[in-house]
Every structure is written in C-alpha cells, then in structure tokens.
Scaffold this active site. Sequence first.
Site, PDB file in Angstrom:
ATOM      1  NE  ARG A  50      -3.099  -0.528   3.391  1.00 57.62           N
ATOM      2  CZ  ARG A  50      -4.194  -0.390   4.123  1.00 57.62           C
ATOM      3  NH1 ARG A  50      -5.369  -0.299   3.539  1.00 57.62           N
ATOM      4  NH2 ARG A  50      -4.115  -0.345   5.424  1.00 57.62           N
TER       5      ARG A  50
ATOM      6  CB  SER B 254       8.901  10.347   9.283  1.00 59.45           C
ATOM      7  OG  SER B 254       7.915  11.343   9.446  1.00 59.45           O
TER       8      SER B 254
ATOM      9  CE1 TYR C  75       5.578   6.776  11.770  1.00 61.38           C
ATOM     10  CE2 TYR C  75       6.037   9.132  11.897  1.00 61.38           C
ATOM     11  CZ  TYR C  75       5.851   7.985  11.151  1.00 61.38           C
ATOM     12  OH  TYR C  75       5.934   8.043   9.772  1.00 61.38           O
TER      13      TYR C  75
ATOM     14  CB  ALA D 107      11.483   7.676  19.732  1.00 60.56           C
TER      15      ALA D 107
ATOM     16  CE  LYS E  56       8.820   6.013  10.279  1.00 62.77           C
ATOM     17  NZ  LYS E  56       9.111   5.022   9.225  1.00 62.77           N
TER      18      LYS E  56
ATOM     19  CB  ILE F 278       2.995  11.070   1.860  1.00 62.09           C
ATOM     20  CG1 ILE F 278       4.396  11.677   2.074  1.00 62.09           C
ATOM     21  CG2 ILE F 278       2.884  10.412   0.483  1.00 62.09           C
ATOM     22  CD1 ILE F 278       4.802  12.789   1.134  1.00 62.09           C
TER      23      ILE F 278
END
Length: 261
Positions: free
Chosen positions: A15, A145, A158, A160, A162, A191
Amino acid sequence: MLLKDRVAIITGGGRGIGQGVALRYAQEGAKLALVDLEQSHLDETSSLLDESGTGVEYIKLQGDVSNSGDVQRFFDATIEKFGRLDILVNNAGIGNPTIGIIDMPEEAWDKTIAVNLKSVFLCSKLAAKQFIKQGGGGRIISVSSQAGKSGFAMLTPYCASKAGVILFTQAFAKEVGAHKINVNCVCPGTIDTPLLRGAEMGLNLTDEQFTEATKRALPTIPLGRVGYPADVAKVITFLASDDADYMTGQAINISGGQEMH
Ligand code: NAP
C-alpha cells in the site's frame, strides 16, 4: 531505464508509499520482491503491476518485518528466485496510538519501535551480508519521516523510531561504505496514503474528509500541497540509481518544504 534488471526488496509494498515505489521501480526495469503483512494488499499491488504493461517480474512475500524468522525467509526467497539482491527499500512502518506518553502502554511503544526501527536493523543486516557476498556493493534506502527530525506531540514513539532510522543510516553508512554499500534514508512530510487517511484506526477518510483533515497543515507546506506516493518514489528511485553513487548517510526531506533541516 534507471534500474534495469536490478533486484529490489520493498517492504510494505502492499500500500501507500511502498506501492508507489513498486510501480516506479517496475517502470525502471527492476525485479521486485514485495513484502507486506496483508496478502490482500500484496494482491492489490500485483494487479497494478500486471496492468502496468511493464512486464515486471516479481514475487509476493507475506510476513512481519519485525520478526527475524520472517525476514530471513524474505531474503532466502528473493535469492532463490532472482539469484541476487541489489537494493533494499525499508519502507514498512506504522504510526502509534494518538495518546500522550504518560498514558502510552508499554506494548504500543514496543510495537512501534519494533516495526519502524528493529525491522530496519533486521533487513539491512541481511542485505549488507548478501551485498558483501556478491561483491560490487548495493543500496539500502529506508523511509524515515520529517517526524524523525522534529517532534510531534502524541507521536512520541513514532518520532523516536524515525529519528532512530536516521542515526542508524548514518552509522551503518560508515560501517559498510568500504564495501560500496550506500545507505540513505528519506524523510517524507504529509503524504496521501492509507496511513495518513487513518487506516490503522479503522478509518478510510474520503477525499473530502482528507482535504478537511490536512487543511491546517497546508500553510506549513511552502509548495502548498500534500505529497503523493509517486513524489516519494521518484527520490527513492534516484537513490537506488547510478546517479546517487557518491551519496551515503543522508536523510533527504521530501515534504514540499515542510521540513528543511
Ligand atoms: P501505509 O499506507 O500504511 O503503508 C504501509 C505498509 O507497510 C502497509 O502495506 C502495511 O501493511 C505495511 N506494514 C506495516 N507493518 C508491517 C509489518 N510489521 N510487516 C510488514 N509490512 C508491514 O503507510 P505509508 O504512509 O505508505 O507509510 C510508508 C512509510 O512511510 C512508513 O514507514 C511511514 O512511517 C513512512 N512515512 C509516511 C508518511 C505519510 O505522510 N504517509 C510520512 C512520513 C513517513 P498492511 O497495511 O497491509 O498491514
């Protein structure tokens, strides 16, 4: 064609950004091993590949990127099918429950770090081993990210994970540079993918709802629009191509200018 006959593993290829990368890599002549948790999502990408008219060769591998046994199986199956590996795209990732760190359950922390960061370790390790065995180098491209460069409230696990991907990239690039293995990552901004449309929370925002939800972010994006998987896929293609021969250890923003550092 920028990637003619190069063999690429793309995690999270069912996906969103991973699917965008698969479609672009197919146009550029690569051979693909698509990894995803959900068989139905892999089937969706394979239908699009079949309709693309590229004649791309691919295999579909269902499993969990944070499980070392599954990861070993993905690499074994890829080498068995194509005989070699040239590119690894560490793209699979998840968000975290939108709650503050004080109330964050330990399992939610562990899961986010496992899927977003441990997976990069597990997959990169096997890719580098294979590249060294083959000789001639290889490419590792991870999807970090903008949330790995700036903190976002309620997204602490999240962010941490990335940020970890960015420093993994820098350190590992230094470890394996002598083997001509280029290790880079990209830092997408906002995105339009199932992740951003709330798929993990059982939502699937309509175009209208998505436009409403992203309205507040638009003034922070100098280019004035959200990004699409194809925007990210272009840069991940460049990083896998010969044009990026002299780049390693980089964390490249793809955010319409939302993040500039
Ligand atoms: P997405 O639409 O949810 O796609 C992610 C894919 O990864 C899905 O196909 C998902 O599988 C797969 N996946 C999740 N956990 C997995 C696991 N344990 N093992 C194997 N596959 C797994 O998300 P996306 O927006 O394309 O995100 C792709 C990457 O970009 C992620 O690393 C994300 O953090 C990063 N990113 C996204 C944005 C954004 O705005 N969208 C911004 C910055 C960074 P199933 O859904 O089939 O279970």
